[in-house]
Design an enzyme around this catalytic site. Structure first.
Site, PDB file in Angstrom:
ATOM      1  CG  ASP A   1     -12.685  -9.265   1.868  1.00  0.00           C
ATOM      2  OD1 ASP A   1     -12.655  -8.245   1.079  1.00  0.00           O
ATOM      3  OD2 ASP A   1     -12.341  -9.270   2.693  1.00  0.00           O
TER       4      ASP A   1
ATOM      5  CD  GLU B   1      -2.736  -1.265   2.416  1.00  0.00           C
ATOM      6  OE1 GLU B   1      -2.812  -0.750   3.088  1.00  0.00           O
ATOM      7  OE2 GLU B   1      -3.459  -2.556   2.029  1.00  0.00           O
TER       8      GLU B   1
ATOM      9  CG  HIS C   1      -9.445  -6.086   1.585  1.00  0.00           C
ATOM     10  ND1 HIS C   1     -10.076  -7.111   1.230  1.00  0.00           N
ATOM     11  CD2 HIS C   1      -8.269  -5.937   1.269  1.00  0.00           C
ATOM     12  CE1 HIS C   1      -9.109  -7.721   2.413  1.00  0.00           C
ATOM     13  NE2 HIS C   1      -8.337  -6.126   1.946  1.00  0.00           N
TER      14      HIS C   1
ATOM     15  CG  ASN D   1      -0.667  -6.676  -1.277  1.00  0.00           C
ATOM     16  OD1 ASN D   1      -2.089  -7.738  -2.198  1.00  0.00           O
ATOM     17  ND2 ASN D   1      -1.178  -6.916  -0.369  1.00  0.00           N
TER      18      ASN D   1
ATOM     19  CD  GLU E   1      -4.698  -7.890   1.429  1.00  0.00           C
ATOM     20  OE1 GLU E   1      -5.887  -6.892   2.253  1.00  0.00           O
ATOM     21  OE2 GLU E   1      -3.493  -8.064   1.682  1.00  0.00           O
TER      22      GLU E   1
HETATM   23  C1  XIL Z   1      -5.590  -6.499   8.482  1.00  0.00           C
HETATM   24  C2  XIL Z   1      -6.126  -7.898   9.814  1.00  0.00           C
HETATM   25  O1  XIL Z   1      -7.194  -8.683   8.548  1.00  0.00           O
HETATM   26  C3  XIL Z   1      -6.798  -7.344  10.437  1.00  0.00           C
HETATM   27  O2  XIL Z   1      -7.144  -8.117  11.499  1.00  0.00           O
HETATM   28  C4  XIL Z   1      -6.135  -6.352  11.133  1.00  0.00           C
HETATM   29  O3  XIL Z   1      -5.909  -5.876  12.626  1.00  0.00           O
HETATM   30  C5  XIL Z   1      -5.526  -5.137  10.232  1.00  0.00           C
HETATM   31  O4  XIL Z   1      -5.196  -5.822   9.220  1.00  0.00           O
HETATM   32  N1  XIL Z   1      -4.764  -4.723   3.906  1.00  0.00           N
HETATM   33  C6  XIL Z   1      -3.607  -5.299   3.979  1.00  0.00           C
HETATM   34  C7  XIL Z   1      -4.258  -6.180   5.340  1.00  0.00           C
HETATM   35  O5  XIL Z   1      -2.648  -5.565   2.907  1.00  0.00           O
HETATM   36  O6  XIL Z   1      -2.809  -6.913   5.826  1.00  0.00           O
HETATM   37  C8  XIL Z   1      -4.958  -5.659   6.078  1.00  0.00           C
HETATM   38  O7  XIL Z   1      -5.735  -6.847   6.690  1.00  0.00           O
HETATM   39  C9  XIL Z   1      -6.533  -5.197   4.702  1.00  0.00           C
HETATM   40  C10 XIL Z   1      -5.983  -4.545   4.179  1.00  0.00           C
END
Ligand code: XIL
Length: 355
Positions: free
Chosen positions: A270, A160, A238, A202, A268
């Site tokens: 969802d 990020e 996401h 990422n 990641e």
């Molecule tokens: C999130 C986790 O799911 C949580 O449990 C934690 O508190 C915060 O981070 N992008 C990412 C992940 O790259 O590392 C994040 O994960 C979600 C968003």
């Protein structure tokens, strides 16, 4: 009269019924092949982020991972602040557990992540010089990627780093203290620590064509030109229900990244929705899961497809997005949702061999 053979037969029958029952209970409803088996068939890696439930008493958690995943990633325990909670003091226990679980079960591992502005506690507070921060970063990367050398398939080296607004790079403490080249340096250190691992940049909201994915493209093409060892881009994915990007735009974006010689992973995924969920929304979500898997299967540069959690029971969504949930392909009771069926359909419909 000798009744023994009949008795034996009844026992056999009972055993057979028990075995059948066991089979029905362990295989997701309505099918015999798991996502893991289907992914294996295509030579791709399907999996999920593994969270704190891994260390709890919920035995279904590990069982589901073993059954459905041929790759896993730590949801938190490999992040900077968790694995190096104080300067040069490392807490390996949980990350080691996860790595040995994966290896024992013949799964690949994604490493997440080495350099990020978040969950980096003490490092973000060091008001040091460029050289000091470079030393902190190098020490961390060599220690962590070095410990798991040869065991991590893909590392998210930098997470990020692109600005969501008008700027190019996000104004993180790494950028402020080191300068814009902190990203190049991180990749060089990661390559030094584990020359075999595939190194990824990422990010989120850069899945389809648009301002953010243009910036990601600019970043990674610059890195390629400078000879930085980068091998892939992670699309976090996401998504929010109702705002799912057009599959053809995701496809376009993947193709331009692949043309740079990069792999592209779904890292990641969802698809959160406002609760309560209903069958119409879940069906649509199922079609979205299917569409994304189809895009991945049609692009040889895509090898990994991971959801951010294995079950809605332990997803990060309700905690971070109030009123939202139900984002994953398996529900709170470990039952497959239309998302699961959608992934399966995509995997089954793809008949052309990718291996
Ligand atoms: C999130 C986790 O799911 C949580 O449990 C934690 O508190 C915060 O981070 N992008 C990412 C992940 O790259 O590392 C994040 O994960 C979600 C968003």
């Amino acid at each position: 009269m000798n009744l023994r053979p009949v008795k034996k037969c009844t026992r056999c029958l009972r055993l057979a019924v028990l075995f059948l029952f066991f089979l029905i209970m362990t295989v997701p409803a309505g099918n015999t092949q798991t996502l893991r088996q289907l992914a294996d068939r295509h030579g791709i890696f399907y999996g999920a982020a593994v969270g704190s439930a891994f260390w709890g008493a919920d035995s279904l958690y590990k069982e589901t991972l073993k059954r459905e995943c041929n790759i896993i990633v730590a949801e938190n325990v490999m992040k900077f602040g968790l694995i190096e909670p104080r300067q040069n003091q490392f807490n390996w226990t949980r990350a080691d557990d996860l790595v040995s679980f994966a290896l024992k079960n013949n799964m690949k591992i994604r490493g997440h992540n080495l350099v990020w502005h978040s969950q980096s506690e003490w490092a973000s507070k060091v008001n040091g010089s460029r050289d000091e921060l470079i030393a902190i970063m190098r020490n961390h990367i060599l220690a962590v990627a070095g410990r798991y050398k040869g065991k991590i398939y893909e590392w998210d080296v930098v997470n990020e780093a692109i600005d969501d607004g008008n700027g190019f790079l996000r104004d993180t403490f790494w950028k402020q203290r080191i300068g814009d080249d902190y990203i190049d340096l991180a990749f060089r250190f990661a390559h030094e620590a584990d020359p075999e691992a595939l190194l990824f940049y990422n990010d989120y909201s850069g899945e389809d064509m648009g301002a953010k994915s243009d910036k990601i493209y600019k970043l990674v093409s610059g890195m390629k030109q400078r000879g930085i060892p980068i091998h892939g881009v992670g699309l976090q994915c996401h998504f929010t229900f109702g705002k799912f990007p057009k599959a053809e735009d995701i496809d376009k974006n993947i193709k331009r990244l692949a043309a740079l010689g990069l792999n592209v992973s779904v890292t990641e995924l969802d698809i959160r929705m406002q609760l309560p969920a209903d069958s119409a929304k879940l069906d649509e979500q199922g079609r979205e899961y299917q569409a994304l898997m189809t895009v991945l299967l049609n692009n040889p540069a895509c090898k990994s497809f991971l959801t951010w959690g294995i079950t809605d029971k332990y997803s990060w969504i309700p905690q971070f997005f109030k009123g939202y949930g139900a984002g994953l392909p398996i529900d709170e009771k470990y039952q497959p949702k239309p998302g699961y069926a959608g992934l399966k359909t995509a995997l089954q419909e793809k008949t052309q061999d990718r291996k």
